[in-house]
Design an enzyme around this catalytic site. Structure first.
Site, PDB file in Angstrom:
ATOM      1  CG  ASP A   1     -67.173 -17.180 102.308  1.00  0.00           C
ATOM      2  OD1 ASP A   1     -67.834 -16.424 101.578  1.00  0.00           O
ATOM      3  OD2 ASP A   1     -67.596 -18.255 102.765  1.00  0.00           O
TER       4      ASP A   1
ATOM      5  CG  ASP B   1     -71.919 -14.090 101.398  1.00  0.00           C
ATOM      6  OD1 ASP B   1     -72.211 -15.238 101.742  1.00  0.00           O
ATOM      7  OD2 ASP B   1     -72.505 -13.061 101.819  1.00  0.00           O
TER       8      ASP B   1
ATOM      9  CD  GLU C   1     -74.724 -17.647  99.060  1.00  0.00           C
ATOM     10  OE1 GLU C   1     -75.354 -18.348  99.849  1.00  0.00           O
ATOM     11  OE2 GLU C   1     -74.360 -16.492  99.349  1.00  0.00           O
TER      12      GLU C   1
ATOM     13  CG  HIS D   1     -72.025 -21.990 105.779  1.00  0.00           C
ATOM     14  ND1 HIS D   1     -71.702 -22.012 104.433  1.00  0.00           N
ATOM     15  CD2 HIS D   1     -72.429 -20.723 106.042  1.00  0.00           C
ATOM     16  CE1 HIS D   1     -71.890 -20.808 103.924  1.00  0.00           C
ATOM     17  NE2 HIS D   1     -72.329 -20.004 104.878  1.00  0.00           N
ATOM     18  CG  ASP D   2     -75.888 -20.648 104.423  1.00  0.00           C
ATOM     19  OD1 ASP D   2     -75.522 -20.267 105.556  1.00  0.00           O
ATOM     20  OD2 ASP D   2     -75.559 -20.070 103.376  1.00  0.00           O
TER      21      ASP D   2
HETATM   22  C1  NOJ Z   1     -74.768 -16.454 102.430  1.00  0.00           C
HETATM   23  C2  NOJ Z   1     -73.981 -17.150 103.474  1.00  0.00           C
HETATM   24  O1  NOJ Z   1     -73.734 -18.452 103.040  1.00  0.00           O
HETATM   25  C3  NOJ Z   1     -74.797 -17.094 104.737  1.00  0.00           C
HETATM   26  O2  NOJ Z   1     -74.254 -17.888 105.752  1.00  0.00           O
HETATM   27  C4  NOJ Z   1     -74.905 -15.651 105.160  1.00  0.00           C
HETATM   28  O3  NOJ Z   1     -75.792 -15.559 106.247  1.00  0.00           O
HETATM   29  C5  NOJ Z   1     -75.443 -14.774 104.037  1.00  0.00           C
HETATM   30  N1  NOJ Z   1     -74.856 -15.081 102.779  1.00  0.00           N
HETATM   31  C6  NOJ Z   1     -75.168 -13.328 104.313  1.00  0.00           C
HETATM   32  O4  NOJ Z   1     -73.801 -13.053 104.219  1.00  0.00           O
END
Ligand code: NOJ
Length: 546
Positions: free
Chosen positions: A98, A200, A253, A319-320
């Site tokens: 990541d 990210d 992302e 994970h979000d």
């Molecule tokens: C995206 C990540 O998936 C998330 O978990 C994180 O809080 C934010 N970016 C900030 O890094």
């Protein structure tokens, strides 16, 4: 036909803190991952994406990096990491790290040094004087976790920018040194033998200006930092200087991109992008408010992305996100059927499939009725904001709103077996454990030939054995609004026909395709007589034609 590893292989995302605890401290670790590599191999996984394992104060569970070159002691050491890369390689599994470079932790050495205005690091971040004689933040931007995106620092009487928590400080990509530091990090990890990066919030790294944003209910300021031209130039540089040289795989992302914008990010920049449009179908534009999900909207969004973008990422969980079965299926009445239906979507559309740990065994959301049980920093921040704006709102209602984006649901420890703590650890885990672990775990899935896990395994093998699924074109057929139906076609290979009922309604079968049923989530004796598609029914058929 040029063959690419990422086109033929499935990615499995590991959230290391919650995957497997090898040393009995209630926290998952790298040795834990190593001990489960055979499980992943057996599942058919070819690539692992590791959520951050770097040194970090863990304010946002590692998405706040304090050193890109060190491993957090909770997870092990650099030796463990090298062993993981080596052991994975032996099993033909590649690793994605990541890459969190929009911001660093406020405990990163660069940020600590940057507080001194004469330091060369001062300009690595956005240090600014505030408005109204320094009483108000420099502009009106929102943090993604709600509230202002600026924090006042008493020591030097300036404000710093943080699009996420105040311990995640945005880097300044107008500074050439920052770009060079990142290239160094990229090479360091690629030289260690990793395959690439999940990048990210990569479409937010370049802030074109720091002017006030147009007032919005969420993400005020975004027109100054989302998908900017400067962002593309930086990624082109990373690609030219590093990614290309290592033939690295990169997945961005890219929150909030349209298909056209995603295509731009894939033009000599990143290999592929995560789009989130299909994950926002049950949320309003202020994401604390839910909205009713309609299967037809999922169909439309999927078709749009498949038609417009040549290579997609196919996924429902990370994970979000909340777990997917409850969102797109029916965990009460059609648990197995809807879980397998979702697996069929991600494993047969055109693109790289991403499975999030626990998705392959049908893990469900957890239950939270107490703020103290929640670890997620964003949930706490949202709680404070709601409390400030609506002080009279009942606690239960506030928690309901917070829960819509509470990211702990997917971070509950992986359930390996029916023993205490779900076999994740010998002691209580760092985060609330799943109440369902006795029923929903890897072992129970392995023991049942009809399980979700066995369906995933089977479909991953089918995907590997039929190149039309990885390389073929996709042709959609018109049908009922809740039915997704398409061919995957590749020259000199049998066409694969997929039909999926996205809804819980029984629907008249629109097509009688002949051939061999490769996978289905129902017991189907003969497809010739299949007049109706059962709720959430999915069929993958190898046809007798090309
Ligand atoms: C995206 C990540 O998936 C998330 O978990 C994180 O809080 C934010 N970016 C900030 O890094």
């Amino acid at each position: 036909m040029e063959r690419k590893y990422y086109q033929e292989n499935v990615v499995y995302q590991i959230y290391p803190r919650s995957f497997y605890d090898s040393n009995g401290d209630g926290i998952g670790d790298i040795q834990g991952i190593i001990s489960k590599l055979d499980y992943l191999k057996d599942l058919g996984v070819g690539i692992i994406w590791l959520s951050p394992i770097y040194k970090s104060p863990l304010d946002d569970m590692g998405y706040d990096v304090a050193s890109y070159y060190e491993i957090h002691p909770d997870y092990g050491t650099m030796d463990d990491m090298e062993e993981l890369i080596e052991e994975a390689k032996k099993r033909n599994i590649r690793i994605l790290m990541d890459l969190v470079i929009n911001h660093t932790s406020d405990e990163h050495e660069w940020f600590i040094q940057s507080k001194d205005p004469s330091s060369k690091y001062h300009d690595y971040y956005y240090w600014k004087k505030g408005r109204n004689k320094n009483k108000k933040p420099p502009n009106n931007w929102d943090s993604m976790f709600s509230g202002s995106a600026w924090e006042y620092d008493q020591d030097n009487n300036l404000w710093y920018l943080h699009l996420y928590s105040k311990k995640q400080v945005d880097l300044n990509y107008h500074n050439e040194n920052v770009i060079m530091e990142v290239e160094k990090i990229l090479k360091f990890w690629l030289d260690k033998g990793i395959y690439g990066f999940r990048c990210d919030v990569i479409n937010q790294i370049y802030k074109t200006s720091l002017k006030n944003g147009r007032k919005k209910l969420f993400m005020t300021g975004q027109e100054h930092y989302l998908n900017q031209d400067g962002n593309h130039l930086i990624l082109k540089r990373f690609n030219r200087d590093v990614f290309q040289k290592y033939d690295a795989m990169t997945v961005g992302e890219t929150f909030g991109v349209s298909p056209q914008e995603a295509i731009k990010f894939m033009d000599d920049e990143l290999t592929m992008c995560f789009s989130f449009e299909h994950l926002n179908l049950d949320k309003r534009s202020i994401p604390v408010f839910k909205k009713k999900y309609h299967p037809s909207s999922l169909k439309n969004v999927l078709i749009k992305w498949q038609k417009e973008v040549n290579w997609n990422t196919c996924f429902f969980e990370n994970h979000d996100q909340h777990r997917s079965i409850e969102r797109y299926g029916d965990s009460k009445h059609y648990y197995l059927e809807s879980a397998k239906m979702l697996a069929t979507i991600i494993l047969t559309l055109r693109g790289t499939p991403f499975i999030y740990q626990g998705e392959e065994i049908g893990m469900l959301d957890n239950h939270y009725d107490n703020l103290n049980d929640i670890q997620d920093v964003s949930a706490h921040r949202v709680y404070q904001t709601i409390r400030r704006l609506l002080p009279l709102l009942k606690e239960k209602k506030v928690l309901e709103l917070v829960d819509v984006n509470n990211r702990d649901h997917s971070r509950t420890p992986m359930c390996w077996d029916a023993s205490s703590h779900g076999g994740f650890s010998t002691v209580k885990a760092w985060i609330k454990e799943s109440p369902d672990y006795q029923k929903i775990n890897v072992q129970s899935n392995l023991d049942n030939p009809n399980s979700i896990l066995n369906y995933y395994k089977n479909l991953i093998q089918i995907r590997k054995n039929h190149l039309s699924i990885s390389y073929g074109t996709i042709e959609f057929l018109s049908s009922n609004k809740n039915v997704l139906c398409f061919y995957r076609k590749l020259e000199n290979h049998p066409a694969i026909f997929v039909i999926i009922n996205l809804s819980k309604k029984r629907i008249k079968n629109p097509y009688y395709e002949q051939g061999e049923v490769l996978a289905t989530n129902y017991d189907v004796s003969s497809i010739d007589k299949l007049d109706y598609l059962a709720p959430y029914m999915a069929l993958v058929i190898k046809t007798n034609h090309q």
